[in-house]
Design a protein around this motif. Structure first.
Motif, PDB file in Angstrom:
ATOM      1  N   GLU A   1      -3.131  -3.248  17.995  1.00 58.54           N
ATOM      2  CA  GLU A   1      -1.773  -2.720  17.985  1.00 58.54           C
ATOM      3  C   GLU A   1      -1.623  -1.597  16.967  1.00 58.54           C
ATOM      4  OE1 GLU A   1       0.197  -7.190  18.686  1.00 58.54           O
ATOM      5  OE2 GLU A   1       0.418  -6.127  16.770  1.00 58.54           O
ATOM      6  N   GLU A   2      -0.883  -0.552  17.335  1.00 58.94           N
ATOM      7  CA  GLU A   2      -0.520   0.477  16.366  1.00 58.94           C
ATOM      8  C   GLU A   2       0.534  -0.097  15.420  1.00 58.94           C
ATOM      9  OE1 GLU A   2       0.444   4.300  17.921  1.00 58.94           O
ATOM     10  OE2 GLU A   2      -0.963   4.106  19.599  1.00 58.94           O
ATOM     11  N   THR A   3       0.374   0.163  14.122  1.00 56.52           N
ATOM     12  CA  THR A   3       1.273  -0.454  13.140  1.00 56.52           C
ATOM     13  C   THR A   3       2.003   0.553  12.266  1.00 56.52           C
ATOM     14  OG1 THR A   3      -0.501  -0.617  11.510  1.00 56.52           O
ATOM     15  CG2 THR A   3      -0.198  -2.490  12.989  1.00 56.52           C
ATOM     16  N   GLY A   4       1.780   1.830  12.437  1.00 56.40           N
ATOM     17  CA  GLY A   4       2.336   2.808  11.518  1.00 56.40           C
ATOM     18  C   GLY A   4       1.333   3.132  10.424  1.00 56.40           C
ATOM     19  N   SER A   5       1.791   3.771   9.355  1.00 58.39           N
ATOM     20  CA  SER A   5       0.885   4.255   8.313  1.00 58.39           C
ATOM     21  C   SER A   5       0.732   3.249   7.175  1.00 58.39           C
ATOM     22  CB  SER A   5       1.388   5.581   7.746  1.00 58.39           C
ATOM     23  OG  SER A   5       1.331   6.590   8.735  1.00 58.39           O
ATOM     24  N   ALA A   6      -0.419   3.331   6.524  1.00 60.78           N
ATOM     25  CA  ALA A   6      -0.707   2.505   5.345  1.00 60.78           C
ATOM     26  C   ALA A   6      -1.669   3.279   4.458  1.00 60.78           C
ATOM     27  CB  ALA A   6      -1.306   1.163   5.761  1.00 60.78           C
ATOM     28  N   ASP A   7      -1.862   2.793   3.249  1.00 58.67           N
ATOM     29  CA  ASP A   7      -2.821   3.417   2.340  1.00 58.67           C
ATOM     30  C   ASP A   7      -4.223   2.941   2.708  1.00 58.67           C
ATOM     31  OD1 ASP A   7      -0.912   4.813   0.882  1.00 58.67           O
ATOM     32  OD2 ASP A   7      -0.516   3.099  -0.422  1.00 58.67           O
ATOM     33  N   ARG A   8      -5.013   3.862   3.221  1.00 60.36           N
ATOM     34  CA  ARG A   8      -6.363   3.570   3.712  1.00 60.36           C
ATOM     35  C   ARG A   8      -7.408   3.930   2.660  1.00 60.36           C
ATOM     36  NH1 ARG A   8      -9.120   7.445   3.491  1.00 60.36           N
ATOM     37  NH2 ARG A   8      -8.667   8.760   5.298  1.00 60.36           N
ATOM     38  N   VAL A   9      -8.486   3.126   2.592  1.00 59.97           N
ATOM     39  CA  VAL A   9      -9.539   3.324   1.593  1.00 59.97           C
ATOM     40  C   VAL A   9     -10.851   3.706   2.276  1.00 59.97           C
ATOM     41  CG1 VAL A   9     -10.838   2.312  -0.319  1.00 59.97           C
ATOM     42  CG2 VAL A   9      -8.471   1.588   0.111  1.00 59.97           C
ATOM     43  N   CYS A  10     -11.397   4.861   1.901  1.00 61.37           N
ATOM     44  CA  CYS A  10     -12.774   5.208   2.246  1.00 61.37           C
ATOM     45  C   CYS A  10     -13.650   4.857   1.048  1.00 61.37           C
ATOM     46  CB  CYS A  10     -12.912   6.696   2.554  1.00 61.37           C
ATOM     47  SG  CYS A  10     -12.400   7.164   4.211  1.00 61.37           S
ATOM     48  N   VAL A  11     -14.670   4.046   1.284  1.00 54.39           N
ATOM     49  CA  VAL A  11     -15.597   3.668   0.223  1.00 54.39           C
ATOM     50  C   VAL A  11     -16.815   4.578   0.320  1.00 54.39           C
ATOM     51  CG1 VAL A  11     -16.964   1.816  -0.796  1.00 54.39           C
ATOM     52  CG2 VAL A  11     -14.787   1.285   0.337  1.00 54.39           C
TER      53      VAL A  11
END
Length: 387
Positions: free
Chosen positions: A219-229
């Motif tokens: 499901e699409e949920t909108g935006s969030a703070d995403r982490v690239c490691v």
């Protein structure tokens, strides 16, 4: 058990230039201890940071002689030029042993014994009762004497066994399932040194039982703070990390090793999900993605469950549109995670490497599941509800 690799670099292997090259190769490969003569202690420390073991004589004051002006080693080893290497004949009564007396007086931390016959095996066992480390060098023997020593002195000392190559190191670490605590490698070959260090690392790594779960929702949920490691290691094509919203069920997310028409590959990176998610670390722990920073250690996992370690170079946190991915395990448990809505983020399904944008309900997705609760990243025996 933490395994270690010692590297032999005393004057029996050649002149200082030969020894220096061997030590440098060992430092670059990641050996744990370098064994040298007392005169080389300071020279080794000038080459790099490593634990230094040095041979000392039965003259217990040799390291205190101001005329010699030798540096103090981290580990003092007795046996070279003495009873341990058969330069001096073994006494019939070990109470009169000069090597053992040096150990008993606290003037050495380790014994060095060549196992020439049964008497020397017995001598090594006696030394182990006094020594923090017992270094044994086999002479035309393989498994049986090592099995005897592991069984008889394994709990009394750290057993270090001499090896010449990676195959012998593997055997030493696996004997009687417990194995030796360490190996002393006598080789100056750069490839051999690296291979033995690889054997050490492999002996300590987890082998995880990954399984498939059935995707129940994307499901699409909108935006969030995403982490690239972004790690300091290059991932292979079948490697990634385990991440998820519930610590009991982590999703396998591929590293960005694949080329894309839209962006160049980043084979050191895993686009791991939102800041709240757990990431698995070596030794079975977890950390929140938001906690990860430069210098932290994370666990690299392959699709076959093999693992290795990597150091985080940086963690990039940016606001991005996300998918919520939910899956049902074989035992009926529901687990989920948030992953960025982008075709470059790939998961592993029974069909192979699959972009999260192409993931559908009914797909079988690769996960790691353990029915346990966690508190501050550590397993705890209590009931915790995550939903």
């Amino acid at each position: 058990m933490t395994r270690s690799v010692w590297l032999k670099a005393d004057d029996t292997v050649g002149d200082w230039e030969t020894r220096r090259e061997r030590i440098t190769a060992g430092l670059e490969a990641g050996v744990d201890v370098v064994l040298v003569d007392a005169k080389d202690v300071d020279r080794v420390r000038e080459l790099g940071q490593v634990t230094v073991a040095a041979f000392v004589g039965d003259d217990v004051h040799v390291m205190d002689n101001d005329d010699d002006d030798y540096g103090e080693p981290d580990i003092r080893v007795v046996g070279k030029g003495g009873e341990g290497d058969a330069t001096v004949e073994l006494p019939s009564d070990f109470s009169g042993s000069a090597d053992l007396t040096t150990l008993r007086r606290g003037n050495a931390d380790a014994s060095y014994v060549r196992i020439l016959d049964q008497d020397y095996e017995t001598f090594a066992q006696e030394a182990a009762t006094e020594a923090d480390y017992t270094v044994v060098i086999g002479e035309d023997w393989q498994i049986i004497p090592l099995e005897n020593l592991i069984a008889r002195i394994g709990d009394e000392t750290e057993l270090v066994t001499g090896v010449r190559n990676a195959e012998e190191a593997r055997t030493a670490f696996e004997t009687l399932e417990l194995g030796a605590d360490a190996v002393l490698l006598d080789s100056g070959d750069v490839g051999t040194i690296r291979d033995v260090v690889d054997v050490r690392d492999a002996s300590e790594r987890e082998q995880l039982d990954l399984e498939y779960a059935t995707v129940t929702a994307v499901e699409e949920t909108g935006s969030a703070d995403r982490v690239c490691v972004d790690t300091g290691s290059m991932f292979d094509h079948d490697e990634g990390m385990l991440v998820g919203s519930m610590s009991r069920g982590l999703f396998f997310v591929h590293a960005e090793t694949a080329e894309s028409p839209y962006v160049a590959s980043r084979p050191f990176r895993v686009n791991a999900g939102a800041v709240h998610a757990y990431a698995r670390t070596p030794g079975g722990g977890t950390k929140y993605l938001a906690e990860l920073g430069s210098g932290d250690e994370v666990q690299i996992v392959a699709t076959d469950g093999s693992t290795r370690e990597a150091i985080v170079g940086r963690a990039k946190i940016e606001k991005r549109p996300m998918f919520r991915v939910e899956a049902e395990t074989e035992n009926g448990d529901r687990i989920e995670t948030l992953l960025q809505n982008a075709e470059t983020i790939k998961v592993a399904t029974e069909e192979g490497r699959t972009a999260v944008t192409e993931l559908e309900a009914g797909d079988e997705i690769l996960i790691y599941y353990e029915d346990t609760a966690r508190h501050f990243g550590e397993e705890v025996d209590e009931s915790i509800i995550e939903k």
